[in-house]
Every structure is written in structure tokens, then in C-alpha cells.
Enzyme design. Structure first.
Site, PDB file in Angstrom:
ATOM      1  N   ASP A 255       0.765  -1.244  -0.111  1.00 55.25           N
ATOM      2  CA  ASP A 255       0.015   0.039  -0.077  1.00 55.25           C
ATOM      3  C   ASP A 255       1.068   1.339   0.064  1.00 55.25           C
ATOM      4  O   ASP A 255       0.316   2.153  -0.572  1.00 55.25           O
ATOM      5  CB  ASP A 255      -0.943  -0.043   1.123  1.00 55.25           C
TER       6      ASP A 255
HETATM    7  O1  MRU Z   1      -7.790  -3.158   2.463  1.00 51.49           O
HETATM    8  P1  MRU Z   1      -7.305  -3.454   1.341  1.00 51.49           P
HETATM    9  O2  MRU Z   1      -8.208  -4.680   0.782  1.00 51.49           O
HETATM   10  O3  MRU Z   1      -7.557  -2.541   0.208  1.00 51.49           O
HETATM   11  O4  MRU Z   1      -5.885  -3.835   1.197  1.00 51.49           O
HETATM   12  C1  MRU Z   1      -4.969  -4.127   0.107  1.00 51.49           C
HETATM   13  C2  MRU Z   1      -3.659  -4.530   0.322  1.00 51.49           C
HETATM   14  O5  MRU Z   1      -3.189  -4.685   1.320  1.00 51.49           O
HETATM   15  C3  MRU Z   1      -2.892  -5.107  -0.982  1.00 51.49           C
HETATM   16  O6  MRU Z   1      -1.914  -6.259  -0.617  1.00 51.49           O
HETATM   17  C4  MRU Z   1      -2.316  -3.821  -1.532  1.00 51.49           C
HETATM   18  O7  MRU Z   1      -3.120  -2.725  -1.526  1.00 51.49           O
HETATM   19  C5  MRU Z   1      -1.885  -4.106  -3.190  1.00 51.49           C
HETATM   20  S1  MRU Z   1      -3.003  -4.306  -4.295  1.00 51.49           S
HETATM   21  C6  MRU Z   1      -2.221  -4.510  -5.597  1.00 51.49           C
END
Ligand code: MRU
EC number: 5.3.1.23
Length: 374
Positions: A255
Site C-alpha cells: 500500500d
Molecule cells: O484493505 P485492502 O483490501 O485495500 O488492502 C489491500 C492490500 O493490502 C493489498 O495487498 C495492496 O493494496 C496491494 S493491491 C495490488
């Protein structure tokens, strides 16, 4: 947000054509395929906050396009090009507030604001600024798939080089980083797709990823959809699985990656990295350059989003019946930080960033080197 536009079962989280945006309601997967109509930024903001769309790249693109459809359908706008630029910039600021941890959204907003400002300084008509914004948001959608395919092929090539025996590679992944989390193909799941396409994937293991179950609902759905040999495990089974020797590498998404390589990703990523180190298994992050935040020197500066207690107290990530004892207090961080010293490499669309023996990554130098060759 208007609801209920049924479409064919698909892995496409974002359906866009100029003036119209629909988002696959990922909360309903894998049982139902329902697209929600997004008409303006308020719809986009709510869809992101409520996890209709999630995954760092998908959040950024969905946000940008929600403003693009609002701009396309605005009708008469009484104002100058500067007024149009302020209108769009304020909406982008608002969209950033939907979820704070993933940097892709604020990175996209910064780039879009630059484009808006340039358009406003070169033209006096508001429409020119709106059109420049819409075009730039559309380019982001197109670029993401190409960037993910490049991550997949760099990652697959790199892993095959590292792993020089005749056995196929089995990969453990976490959360959902696939087509659903991006404009298409995926990042960490894109590497798994590329290994499978090259005929060198043994098996993909995916964690459930509690409490929101992005792994069991979304990653498992994508793996089954693509006929990739795959096994679902409980998050708590990861260490035991690694001990069996069946995992050749762990690959996760990101993220936000700080300049030293510390990485924020879905809660549970840090535990997987610690287990991987203990078992001598390489641990990789796969992410586009838009997930790298060079303004932060380390992961300590990353703001971690805390989500509703309901995600733990109730089944189905808060959407189902109560499962926890009434009255218990809850801590529910959506992400954790994995320190750079236990990350083996960062797979991007331009280069695989490695450490050369030190404890952290010098991401800036890697990026500058790559850019100087372009
Ligand atoms: O809470 P989320 O489902 O948005 O979290 C997503 C993640 O942590 C993913 O691993 C990250 O955003 C990478 S997506 C290509």
C-alpha cells in the site's frame, strides 16, 4: 451510489467508458457479481471507504474516474479555467480522505493536479481543463494494466533466475493483489499469473486474510477463475506450511513503500515476513512505482488506517452475524509495516530493487538509474 446493475461474472473491478463508471461490488464476491453505478466523487468516496473497491491501485483509479464521470456529466459550468482547476483540485482532496494508507491515491491526485494546473495556465476556458483532467484519468486506467504485466514478467524472470533447480516454484501470497485490486492482471498475483503462464508455477498458496477475507473471497476466486493450481490456508497455518518446505517464496503487494523499503501492506504481512525469515524463504514485495513514497524515510512515518470493530465482531468482515463476545474491545489496524531488513526484494514494473547486503533499500538510486536509461 445507485445499485443493482447485474453484469456477467468477471474479474474486472472497474468498468469505465467516458461518462459512465461501474465498480464491481467486491463485498459480494465470490457469490454475487453486482456492479454499482458511480455518478460522482461522493459515490466514489463512499465506494472506497466501504470496500466496494479496494486494493491500492484500484482505489486510485476508481477515485480518479469517479471525478472524471462527474466532470463529463457536469453540464454548464459558470467559471474560468482557474475556477475549473480549483473545483477539480478540491474534489481530489476530498477523495484522498477516503482511505489514508495507500499512497497510490494521493500520488494520482498530485499528478492530476499538476495536469489541471498546466491546462488552466494555458487556456481560459473551463472545458479545456475538464477535458485535460478526463483524458489524464483515462490514461491512468490504461497504464495500470501495462505496468502490472511488466511487474509480472520482471518478477517471474527474476524468481526463475534465483531458483535454479528443476522443481517448479510454489508461492505463498496474502490479501488480494490481482485483477480485482488493480485495473487488471495484478501485482503480486500478476507475478503468480506470469509464472503460471511460463509453466513454472508449482502451486499458489493464498491466505484467508482475516478479518475481511480478501484472500479466501477474492484471491481464491481469481485463482480458480484462471485455473491456477492453488490452495487456500488459514492465516494461522502459514508458519506450519512454510515448515513443510512447500513454499519457495512469499510475494505480497504494497500500500505504501517508504524510501528505505519499509512496506505497509495488509495486516498479517509482517507475520508472514517473520515466518519466511525463520524458514529461510525469500520474501518479496511486488508493487508499481506509484506505491513508493520517497517523501517518507522509513515506515514509522506511514499512517496506518484503523477500521471498524465490526469487522472483527461480526462474520464476513462485519457484514454478517455477530461472532465475538459482546463488550470485548477491539484493535483493528488494516495494515502493518514490514521492515526492509526482512524483505528480499521489491519487484516493480521497471526493475527488481535489491539490497546488496545492507539492511535497507536505496530505492531512490535504483529509480534514478532506471530513469537515466530511458
Ligand atoms: O484493505 P485492502 O483490501 O485495500 O488492502 C489491500 C492490500 O493490502 C493489498 O495487498 C495492496 O493494496 C496491494 S493491491 C495490488
Amino acid at each position: 451510489m445507485a445499485s443493482g446493475v447485474e453484469q456477467d461474472k468477471s474479474l474486472q473491478s472497474i468498468c469505465y467508458k467516458r461518462g459512465s463508471l461501474q465498480l464491481l461490488d467486491q463485498r459480494k464476491l465470490p457469490l454475487e457479481t453486482i456492479y454499482l453505478e458511480i455518478r460522482h466523487t461522493k459515490d466514489g468516496w463512499t465506494a472506497i471507504r466501504d470496500m466496494v473497491v479496494r486494493g491500492a491501485p484500484a482505489i486510485a483509479i476508481a477515485a480518479a474516474l469517479s471525478l472524471a464521470v462527474e466532470a463529463s456529466n457536469l453540464g454548464a459550468f459558470n467559471g474560468t479555467s482557474d475556477d475549473a482547476a480549483s473545483f477539480l483540485s478540491n474534489k481530489l482532496e476530498y477523495l484522498i480522505s477516503s482511505r489514508p494508507t495507500a499512497v497510490n491515491l494521493s500520488d494520482a491526485a498530485t499528478k492530476l493536479k499538476d495536469i489541471i494546473q498546466k491546462a488552466a495556465s494555458n487556456a481560459s476556458e473551463a472545458q479545456t481543463v475538464f477535458q485535460a483532467y478526463i483524458k489524464a484519468a483515462e490514461v491512468m486506467l490504461e497504464d495500470d494494466v501495462a505496468s502490472n504485466k511488466a511487474i509480472g514478467s520482471y518478477g517471474a524472470r527474476f524468481l526463475q533466475k534465483q531458483h535454479n533447480d528443476s522443481e517448479k516454484l510454489s508461492i505463498l501470497t496474502h490479501c488480494n493483489t490481482g485483477s480485482l485490486a488493480t485495473a487488471g492482471y495484478g501485482t503480486a498475483l500478476g507475478v503468480i499469473r506470469a509464472l503460471h503462464a511460463d509453466g513454472v508455477l508449482g502451486r499458489a498458496f493464498c491466505t484467508e486474510t482475516r478479518p475481511f477475507n480478501q484472500g479466501s473471497r477474492l484471491t481464491a476466486f481469481e485463482l480458480v477463475h484462471d485455473n491456477i493450481p492453488a490452495t487456500l490456508i488459514a492465516d494461522s497455518a502459514a508458519a506450519a506450511l512454510m515448515k513443510t518446505g512447500k513454499v519457495n517464496a512469499v510475494i505480497v503487494g504494497a500500500d505504501r513503500v517508504a524510501a528505505n523499503g519499509d512496506t505497509a501492506n495488509k495486516i498479517g504481512t509482517y507475520s508472514l515476513a517473520l515466518c519466511a525469515v525463520h524458514h529461510g524463504i525469500p520474501f518479496y514485495v511486488a508493487a508499481p512505482l506509484t506505491s513508493i513514497d520517497l517523501s517518507l524515510s522509513s515506515g514509522q512515518e506511514i499512517v496506518i488506517e484503523e477500521r471498524s470493530a465490526k469487522e472483527l465482531l461480526n462474520a464476513r468482515g462485519g457484514l454478517g452475524e455477530q461472532v465475538a463476545a459482546s463488550g470485548i474491545s477491539v484493535w483493528n489496524p488494516a495494515f502493518d509495516i514490514t521492515p526492509a531488513n526482512i524483505i528480499s526484494g521489491i519487484i516493480t514494473e521497471k526493475v527488481v530493487i535489491t539490497k546488496d547486503g545492507s539492511d535497507s533499500f536505496d530505492i531512490k538510486s535504483f529509480i534514478l538509474k532506471v530513469l537515466s536509461k530511458e
